[in-house]
Design an enzyme around this catalytic site. Structure first.
Site, PDB file in Angstrom:
ATOM      1  N   TYR A  31       0.821  -1.211   0.000  1.00 47.37           N
ATOM      2  CA  TYR A  31       0.000   0.000   0.000  1.00 47.37           C
ATOM      3  C   TYR A  31       0.852   1.257   0.000  1.00 47.37           C
ATOM      4  CZ  TYR A  31       0.850   1.011   4.993  1.00 47.37           C
ATOM      5  OH  TYR A  31       1.423   1.339   6.195  1.00 47.37           O
ATOM      6  N   ARG A  50       8.175   4.213  -4.777  1.00 49.98           N
ATOM      7  CA  ARG A  50       8.217   3.320  -3.609  1.00 49.98           C
ATOM      8  C   ARG A  50       7.208   2.185  -3.778  1.00 49.98           C
ATOM      9  NH1 ARG A  50       7.319   5.781   2.295  1.00 49.98           N
ATOM     10  NH2 ARG A  50       5.173   5.908   1.533  1.00 49.98           N
ATOM     11  N   ARG A  98      -7.489 -20.808  -1.207  1.00 48.44           N
ATOM     12  CA  ARG A  98      -6.474 -20.576  -0.195  1.00 48.44           C
ATOM     13  C   ARG A  98      -5.295 -21.558  -0.315  1.00 48.44           C
ATOM     14  NH1 ARG A  98      -4.420 -21.683   4.758  1.00 48.44           N
ATOM     15  NH2 ARG A  98      -3.759 -19.880   5.980  1.00 48.44           N
ATOM     16  N   HIS A 100      -0.827 -20.972   0.300  1.00 45.87           N
ATOM     17  CA  HIS A 100       0.190 -19.939   0.537  1.00 45.87           C
ATOM     18  C   HIS A 100       0.912 -19.538  -0.743  1.00 45.87           C
ATOM     19  CE1 HIS A 100      -0.589 -21.142   4.623  1.00 45.87           C
ATOM     20  NE2 HIS A 100       0.247 -20.256   5.107  1.00 45.87           N
ATOM     21  N   LYS A 146       6.355  -1.692   1.878  1.00 45.47           N
ATOM     22  CA  LYS A 146       5.174  -1.142   2.556  1.00 45.47           C
ATOM     23  C   LYS A 146       4.045  -2.163   2.431  1.00 45.47           C
ATOM     24  CE  LYS A 146       3.116   3.458   3.265  1.00 45.47           C
ATOM     25  NZ  LYS A 146       3.254   3.508   4.705  1.00 45.47           N
ATOM     26  N   GLU A 179      12.826   2.946  13.378  1.00 42.16           N
ATOM     27  CA  GLU A 179      11.799   3.950  13.039  1.00 42.16           C
ATOM     28  C   GLU A 179      10.702   3.870  14.081  1.00 42.16           C
ATOM     29  OE1 GLU A 179       9.889   2.941   9.301  1.00 42.16           O
ATOM     30  OE2 GLU A 179       9.964   0.813   9.757  1.00 42.16           O
ATOM     31  N   LEU A 203      11.103   1.635   6.701  1.00 46.50           N
ATOM     32  CA  LEU A 203      10.422   2.117   5.499  1.00 46.50           C
ATOM     33  C   LEU A 203      11.134   3.380   5.001  1.00 46.50           C
ATOM     34  CD1 LEU A 203       7.773   1.545   3.818  1.00 46.50           C
ATOM     35  CD2 LEU A 203       6.943   3.618   4.912  1.00 46.50           C
TER      36      LEU A 203
HETATM   37  N1  PDD Z   1       2.876   5.325   7.503  1.00 42.94           N
HETATM   38  N2  PDD Z   1       7.608   4.079   8.732  1.00 42.94           N
HETATM   39  C1  PDD Z   1       6.460   3.370   8.794  1.00 42.94           C
HETATM   40  C2  PDD Z   1       6.486   2.009   9.404  1.00 42.94           C
HETATM   41  C3  PDD Z   1       5.265   3.930   8.286  1.00 42.94           C
HETATM   42  O1  PDD Z   1       4.117   3.215   8.335  1.00 42.94           O
HETATM   43  C4  PDD Z   1       5.291   5.245   7.738  1.00 42.94           C
HETATM   44  C5  PDD Z   1       4.061   5.906   7.175  1.00 42.94           C
HETATM   45  C6  PDD Z   1       6.513   5.944   7.701  1.00 42.94           C
HETATM   46  C7  PDD Z   1       6.616   7.327   7.107  1.00 42.94           C
HETATM   47  O2  PDD Z   1       6.600   7.281   5.702  1.00 42.94           O
HETATM   48  P1  PDD Z   1       6.050   8.510   4.843  1.00 42.94           P
HETATM   49  O3  PDD Z   1       6.841   9.708   5.214  1.00 42.94           O
HETATM   50  O4  PDD Z   1       6.284   8.094   3.440  1.00 42.94           O
HETATM   51  O5  PDD Z   1       4.599   8.666   5.207  1.00 42.94           O
HETATM   52  C8  PDD Z   1       7.651   5.311   8.195  1.00 42.94           C
HETATM   53  C9  PDD Z   1       1.654   5.744   6.845  1.00 42.94           C
HETATM   54  C10 PDD Z   1       1.361   7.197   6.978  1.00 42.94           C
HETATM   55  C11 PDD Z   1       0.527   4.818   7.298  1.00 42.94           C
HETATM   56  O6  PDD Z   1       0.788   3.618   7.354  1.00 42.94           O
HETATM   57  O7  PDD Z   1      -0.581   5.285   7.558  1.00 42.94           O
END
Ligand code: PDD
Length: 285
Positions: A31, A50, A98, A100, A146, A179, A203
């Site tokens: 996503y 990304r 289903r 994997h 992501k 993070e 991320l």
């Molecule tokens: N999350 N690290 C993680 C684990 C994140 O889920 C996010 C953002 C970031 C920041 O990335 P960016 O600057 O590209 O938003 C870092 C989004 C906002 C979410 O999952 O809702």
């Protein structure tokens, strides 16, 4: 609320997916969250880049070209009243019995997007900063993807909520800063901004990149390198960044003040740079 699902723009209550969707069954998808300012998707090409990285990471072909994504994103934006929006884009490996292993032959992916009003962080948070807790980063080793399978992030973020805090700051092996559960984290010490390197453990944040670009543009000393937990605990300032929270000061960590317990000078500078940058680049004023 109008959403996009597999080629159609339709009211959310009419958008349905199969119970056999691999996103539902396995969390098998990726996503993006893209902020929209003045009806323009912010840093869209970086978000699409990304997205491609995430799709490559899970071996799922991109269902659209960047030009097609741009058109779909713009059309979704046009269905909503707010000038500033929070646009969520989600792709799964589709519907299959289903198992994997990937469906063979492949099936059509499920493509879903929603948009809702984007509200800036409350004034109180800007004025006083936020409180965070720390925790061991117990996620997998591909945090650069992501992925929609967010259970570890959900549990880690809930730890913060249960402690009356806004975010959980994560440390690998209880030692190295990665993070936040849904954000990137920066450390400021003696006037220098430190950021952990973009690797498989975090991320690659779009806002993270902007923070470093702004630091470079405004001659703010900055360094990208591994950051220890001891350095985080001894920081003068801590900063959180994300597309939806922008740039927030972290003023308490594990119940103790960060620096003097107030948003610091470097946060103030970066926050102003970011707002100016957004205005100059985005606002149709
Ligand atoms: N999350 N690290 C993680 C684990 C994140 O889920 C996010 C953002 C970031 C920041 O990335 P960016 O600057 O590209 O938003 C870092 C989004 C906002 C979410 O999952 O809702």
């Amino acid at each position: 609320m109008i959403v996009y699902l597999n080629g159609l723009f339709l009211p959310a209550e009419q958008a349905h997916i199969s119970v056999l969707d691999r996103g539902f069954i396995f969390g098998d998808g990726v996503y993006e969250v893209i902020p929209v300012y003045s009806r323009i998707a912010f840093r869209l090409s970086e978000h699409l880049k990304r997205l491609q990285h995430s799709l490559d990471g899970i071996k799922l072909p991109n269902p659209h070209s960047d030009a097609e994504w741009t058109q779909l994103v713009n059309e979704l934006i046009s269905h909503h009243d707010s000038a500033d929006q929070y646009l969520y884009l989600h792709i799964t490996r589709g519907v299959a019995e289903r198992d994997h292993a990937f469906p063979d032959p492949p099936v059509a992916p499920t493509v879903f997007m929603l948009s809702k009003p984007l509200l800036p962080p409350a004034n109180d948070l800007l004025k006083n900063g936020i409180a965070c807790i720390s925790a061991t980063d117990n996620r997998w080793l591909r945090c650069d993807i992501k992925a929609i399978s967010l259970l570890p992030n959900v549990l880690l973020r809930q730890m913060a909520v249960d402690a009356g805090c806004a975010e959980t700051i994560l440390f690998r092996e209880d030692q190295w800063l990665t993070e936040g559960a849904a954000s990137n984290i920066f450390v400021i010490k003696d006037g220098t901004l430190y950021a952990p390197p973009k690797d498989n453990l975090m991320l690659p944040g779009i806002t993270y990149d902007i923070v470093l670009e702004l630091a470079a543009l405004h001659d703010l000393p900055h360094q990208v390198r591994r950051i220890s937990k001891a350095e985080v605990l001894a920081a003068d300032e801590l900063i959180l960044s994300s597309s939806t929270k922008e740039i927030l000061a972290i003023t308490r960590l594990d119940g103790l003040p960060v620096g003097n317990g107030k948003p610091g000078v470097v946060h103030g500078r970066l926050y102003d740079y970011y707002q100016n940058f957004k205005r100059e680049v985005m606002r149709a004023l």
